[in-house]
Design an enzyme around this catalytic site. Structure first.
Site, PDB file in Angstrom:
ATOM      1  N   VAL A 189      34.803  42.387  39.771  1.00 14.07           N
ATOM      2  CA  VAL A 189      34.799  43.515  40.716  1.00 14.07           C
ATOM      3  C   VAL A 189      36.214  43.789  41.224  1.00 14.07           C
ATOM      4  O   VAL A 189      36.733  44.900  41.078  1.00 14.07           O
ATOM      5  CB  VAL A 189      33.806  43.269  41.873  1.00 14.07           C
ATOM      6  CG1 VAL A 189      33.872  44.418  42.896  1.00 14.07           C
ATOM      7  CG2 VAL A 189      32.388  43.137  41.330  1.00 14.07           C
ATOM      8  N   ARG A 216      39.696  50.008  55.572  1.00 12.14           N
ATOM      9  CA  ARG A 216      39.512  50.914  54.452  1.00 12.14           C
ATOM     10  C   ARG A 216      38.266  51.798  54.572  1.00 12.14           C
ATOM     11  O   ARG A 216      38.284  52.964  54.193  1.00 12.14           O
ATOM     12  CB  ARG A 216      39.352  50.020  53.232  1.00 12.14           C
ATOM     13  CG  ARG A 216      39.984  50.463  52.031  1.00 12.14           C
ATOM     14  CD  ARG A 216      39.610  49.491  50.943  1.00 12.14           C
ATOM     15  NE  ARG A 216      38.907  50.218  49.913  1.00 12.14           N
ATOM     16  CZ  ARG A 216      39.497  51.048  49.083  1.00 12.14           C
ATOM     17  NH1 ARG A 216      40.782  51.227  49.144  1.00 12.14           N
ATOM     18  NH2 ARG A 216      38.809  51.710  48.193  1.00 12.14           N
ATOM     19  N   LYS A 250      27.547  44.091  58.551  1.00 14.55           N
ATOM     20  CA  LYS A 250      28.751  44.910  58.753  1.00 14.55           C
ATOM     21  C   LYS A 250      28.798  46.047  57.734  1.00 14.55           C
ATOM     22  O   LYS A 250      29.051  47.198  58.089  1.00 14.55           O
ATOM     23  CB  LYS A 250      29.995  44.027  58.604  1.00 14.55           C
ATOM     24  CG  LYS A 250      31.288  44.786  58.495  1.00 14.55           C
ATOM     25  CD  LYS A 250      32.491  43.867  58.367  1.00 14.55           C
ATOM     26  CE  LYS A 250      32.838  43.476  56.951  1.00 14.55           C
ATOM     27  NZ  LYS A 250      33.469  44.518  56.140  1.00 14.55           N
ATOM     28  N   ASN A 251      28.535  45.703  56.467  1.00 16.08           N
ATOM     29  CA  ASN A 251      28.708  46.704  55.418  1.00 16.08           C
ATOM     30  C   ASN A 251      27.596  47.743  55.382  1.00 16.08           C
ATOM     31  O   ASN A 251      27.664  48.696  54.605  1.00 16.08           O
ATOM     32  CB  ASN A 251      28.864  46.022  54.049  1.00 16.08           C
ATOM     33  CG  ASN A 251      30.226  45.353  53.918  1.00 16.08           C
ATOM     34  OD1 ASN A 251      31.081  45.500  54.796  1.00 16.08           O
ATOM     35  ND2 ASN A 251      30.435  44.623  52.830  1.00 16.08           N
ATOM     36  N   ARG A 272      43.274  48.989  45.719  1.00 17.52           N
ATOM     37  CA  ARG A 272      41.918  49.506  45.935  1.00 17.52           C
ATOM     38  C   ARG A 272      41.995  51.019  46.070  1.00 17.52           C
ATOM     39  O   ARG A 272      42.045  51.563  47.161  1.00 17.52           O
ATOM     40  CB  ARG A 272      41.286  48.875  47.188  1.00 17.52           C
ATOM     41  CG  ARG A 272      40.965  47.413  46.972  1.00 17.52           C
ATOM     42  CD  ARG A 272      40.435  46.768  48.213  1.00 17.52           C
ATOM     43  NE  ARG A 272      39.054  47.083  48.496  1.00 17.52           N
ATOM     44  CZ  ARG A 272      38.391  46.566  49.516  1.00 17.52           C
ATOM     45  NH1 ARG A 272      38.973  45.726  50.344  1.00 17.52           N
ATOM     46  NH2 ARG A 272      37.126  46.885  49.729  1.00 17.52           N
TER      47      ARG A 272
HETATM   48  C1  UD1 Z   1      32.657  47.375  49.472  1.00 16.12           C
HETATM   49  C2  UD1 Z   1      32.512  46.360  50.580  1.00 16.12           C
HETATM   50  C3  UD1 Z   1      33.335  45.117  50.250  1.00 16.12           C
HETATM   51  C4  UD1 Z   1      32.950  44.568  48.872  1.00 16.12           C
HETATM   52  C5  UD1 Z   1      32.989  45.663  47.815  1.00 16.12           C
HETATM   53  C6  UD1 Z   1      32.446  45.228  46.470  1.00 16.12           C
HETATM   54  C7  UD1 Z   1      32.146  47.714  52.556  1.00 16.12           C
HETATM   55  C8  UD1 Z   1      32.657  48.210  53.847  1.00 16.12           C
HETATM   56  N1  UD1 Z   1      32.967  46.942  51.827  1.00 16.12           N
HETATM   57  O1  UD1 Z   1      34.037  47.723  49.381  1.00 16.12           O
HETATM   58  O2  UD1 Z   1      33.070  44.132  51.255  1.00 16.12           O
HETATM   59  O3  UD1 Z   1      33.863  43.558  48.514  1.00 16.12           O
HETATM   60  O4  UD1 Z   1      32.209  46.797  48.237  1.00 16.12           O
HETATM   61  O5  UD1 Z   1      31.141  44.742  46.608  1.00 16.12           O
HETATM   62  O6  UD1 Z   1      31.010  47.943  52.202  1.00 16.12           O
HETATM   63  N2  UD1 Z   1      37.403  51.495  42.796  1.00 16.12           N
HETATM   64  C9  UD1 Z   1      38.239  52.386  42.162  1.00 16.12           C
HETATM   65  N3  UD1 Z   1      38.328  53.648  42.694  1.00 16.12           N
HETATM   66  C10 UD1 Z   1      37.622  54.052  43.786  1.00 16.12           C
HETATM   67  C11 UD1 Z   1      36.766  53.111  44.414  1.00 16.12           C
HETATM   68  C12 UD1 Z   1      36.671  51.829  43.894  1.00 16.12           C
HETATM   69  O7  UD1 Z   1      38.893  52.069  41.173  1.00 16.12           O
HETATM   70  O8  UD1 Z   1      37.738  55.208  44.203  1.00 16.12           O
HETATM   71  C13 UD1 Z   1      37.293  50.103  42.257  1.00 16.12           C
HETATM   72  C14 UD1 Z   1      37.872  49.058  43.220  1.00 16.12           C
HETATM   73  O9  UD1 Z   1      39.263  48.942  43.091  1.00 16.12           O
HETATM   74  C15 UD1 Z   1      37.120  47.808  42.799  1.00 16.12           C
HETATM   75  C16 UD1 Z   1      35.749  48.350  42.415  1.00 16.12           C
HETATM   76  O10 UD1 Z   1      35.924  49.738  42.169  1.00 16.12           O
HETATM   77  O11 UD1 Z   1      37.730  47.205  41.698  1.00 16.12           O
HETATM   78  C17 UD1 Z   1      34.675  48.145  43.455  1.00 16.12           C
HETATM   79  O12 UD1 Z   1      35.121  48.627  44.708  1.00 16.12           O
HETATM   80  P1  UD1 Z   1      34.101  49.252  45.778  1.00 16.12           P
HETATM   81  O13 UD1 Z   1      32.718  48.918  45.366  1.00 16.12           O
HETATM   82  O14 UD1 Z   1      34.461  50.673  45.979  1.00 16.12           O
HETATM   83  O15 UD1 Z   1      34.481  48.441  47.087  1.00 16.12           O
HETATM   84  P2  UD1 Z   1      34.475  49.006  48.568  1.00 16.12           P
HETATM   85  O16 UD1 Z   1      33.424  50.049  48.715  1.00 16.12           O
HETATM   86  O17 UD1 Z   1      35.862  49.331  48.985  1.00 16.12           O
END
Ligand code: UD1
Length: 415
Positions: free
Chosen positions: A325, A90, A21-22, A119
């Site tokens: 995370v 998201r 999916k991801n 998030r």
């Molecule tokens: C993706 C995955 C999700 C997984 C996550 C972490 C997809 C569709 N989803 O989510 O399943 O749980 O990676 O492996 O691939 N953050 C910020 N600011 C931002 C972006 C992120 O502070 O602009 C923080 C988030 O709050 C979190 C951390 O960074 O604490 C990691 O998030 P991120 O890796 O971005 O997760 P997703 O890409 O949303």
């Protein structure tokens, strides 16, 4: 609202893993970078994937999805994506950069909060600004307009965000000049996206390491691509087999994507045999406690944290899980405690005192992986467990009932 009724089972047999999916989601978003025909294979039929296909249709592309293959054709003409689609998922936000790069400007709703905590998308927005976009946020929507990109841009992410790495790397692929992403996420899905983009004619290198270098090209072309297997789905079934005390094969998996999980399972007494693209799990031994540190890849994945918590709940001794995370990703704990687990949270760490058994209860999943964990808990608990709010599971696990039944698990999906 539908639910899953689950009864205690010892899993055995084999399960075949679907496409990731991801990986599929960012690859589908990147397909907006061309008007040529694209075929993507091994795409799982999930609610999240359907949401992304609706976004592609809203952009003007024609989309056909059958037998795990998505055929995309026709021009991208519309760059405004409705709140309704972004609200559902998201990852929808990741079309903002590609759409505004291709059409000059775009409008996408700002994603809201979700059950696993705050998030934000600040890294995405700061990155797009540095790439030369003017960004305005008004009435819960983000307007992005391309102005001009500098010849060389260095984007240094404050945390290796998967989504921000994918969003910025996809957008930069079609912008003039060089872009470097430092402190990039290193997840296998990012490497898959790089392969997809490069087949389209992009010049991206370094995915899988913390530094990605993108040399922008002016045009990208149509492509055929096969999505990698879903390591989180594979890990979920591996944990389910081990926790149930069963034995079985996980097939169509890339084992090295789950090295951090194999280490935890082996360390606690589960036997693991790894072959080229399948893994044998033998969970018939008594399990011991361990310490799990959840980290970005190649660390232990946050998307398997709720599931491994169930496994450790019934392992001998005291285990800890530290979540680095999503610091607040512990909403499943209360539900597991209702099923007899002994867990408490202190400073981002779950302290899990192993109990001999869990007992079935009515529980509610708050997000995709928490719901999967509760299904595993239902498989190991005495009596009957009902996991409410089926929509979460359907967002991320293809044919979950068929697959668990194929492993001799006792599960029904009721409306
Ligand atoms: C993706 C995955 C999700 C997984 C996550 C972490 C997809 C569709 N989803 O989510 O399943 O749980 O990676 O492996 O691939 N953050 C910020 N600011 C931002 C972006 C992120 O502070 O602009 C923080 C988030 O709050 C979190 C951390 O960074 O604490 C990691 O998030 P991120 O890796 O971005 O997760 P997703 O890409 O949303």
């Amino acid at each position: 609202m539908g639910y899953f009724r689950v009864r205690k089972s010892v899993l055995d047999g084999k399960v075949s893993i679907s496409g990731a999916k991801n990986s599929a989601l960012p690859i589908l978003a990147a397909s907006l970078l061309t008007n040529e025909d694209i075929i993507i294979d091994n795409v799982p039929d999930l609610l999240d994937v359907q949401t992304m296909l609706c976004i592609l249709r809203e952009s003007g592309r024609n989309v056909k999805f059958e037998n795990a293959k998505v055929h995309i054709s026709g021009e991208v003409v519309n760059s405004e994506i409705s709140y309704e689609l972004v609200r559902r998922m998201r990852a929808s936000f990741n079309v903002l950069g590609p759409l505004s790069a291709v059409l000059g400007q775009a409008k996408v709703a700002l994603p809201g909060g979700c059950a696993i905590g705050v998030r934000p998308v600040d890294f995405h927005i700061e990155g797009l600004k540095k790439l030369g976009f003017e960004i305005r946020i008004e009435h819960g929507e983000v307007f992005s307009k391309f102005i001009k990109k500098e010849k060389e841009v260095i984007l240094s992410l404050p945390f290796p965000s998967v989504g921000a790495t994918e969003h910025l790397m996809t957008t930069a692929a079609i912008l003039d000049g060089v872009t470097v992403i430092e402190n990039a996420a290193m997840e296998p899905e990012i490497l898959d996206l790089q392969d997809f983009l490069n087949k389209m004619g992009a010049k991206v290198k370094g995915a899988g390491t913390s530094k990605i270098v993108i040399e922008g090209v002016s045009k990208l072309k149509g492509v055929n691509h096969r999505v990698i297997p879903d390591r989180i789905e594979a890990g979920t079934y591996a944990i389910a087999i081990a926790a149930s005390g069963g034995k079985g094969y996980i097939e169509n998996v890339i084992p090295e994507h789950l090295d951090a999980l194999w280490e935890v399972l082996k360390d606690t007494g589960t036997k693991i045999e790894i072959n080229e693209n399948r893994v044998y799990i033998d969970g018939s031994n008594e399990k011991n406690s361990t310490k799990v540190n959840v980290l970005p890849y190649p660390g232990f994945p946050t998307d398997l944290q709720p599931q491994i918590m169930v496994y450790l709940s019934i392992s001998k001794g005291t285990s800890t899980i530290t979540e680095n995370v999503f610091k607040n990703r512990f909403l499943h704990v209360d539900e597991l405690v209702r099923m007899g687990a002994n867990i408490y949270i202190t400073n981002g760490t779950a302290i899990i005192k192993g109990v001999k058994k869990l007992s079935g209860a009515k529980v509610e999943g708050t997000d995709l992986r928490a719901s999967a964990a509760l299904i595993i808990a239902g498989l190991v608990a005495d009596g009957v467990t009902e996991v409410y709010n089926d929509q979460h599971v359907l967002r991320g696990y293809e044919k979950i009932v068929e697959k668990i039944k194929g492993l001799n698990g006792n599960i029904e999906h009721l409306g």
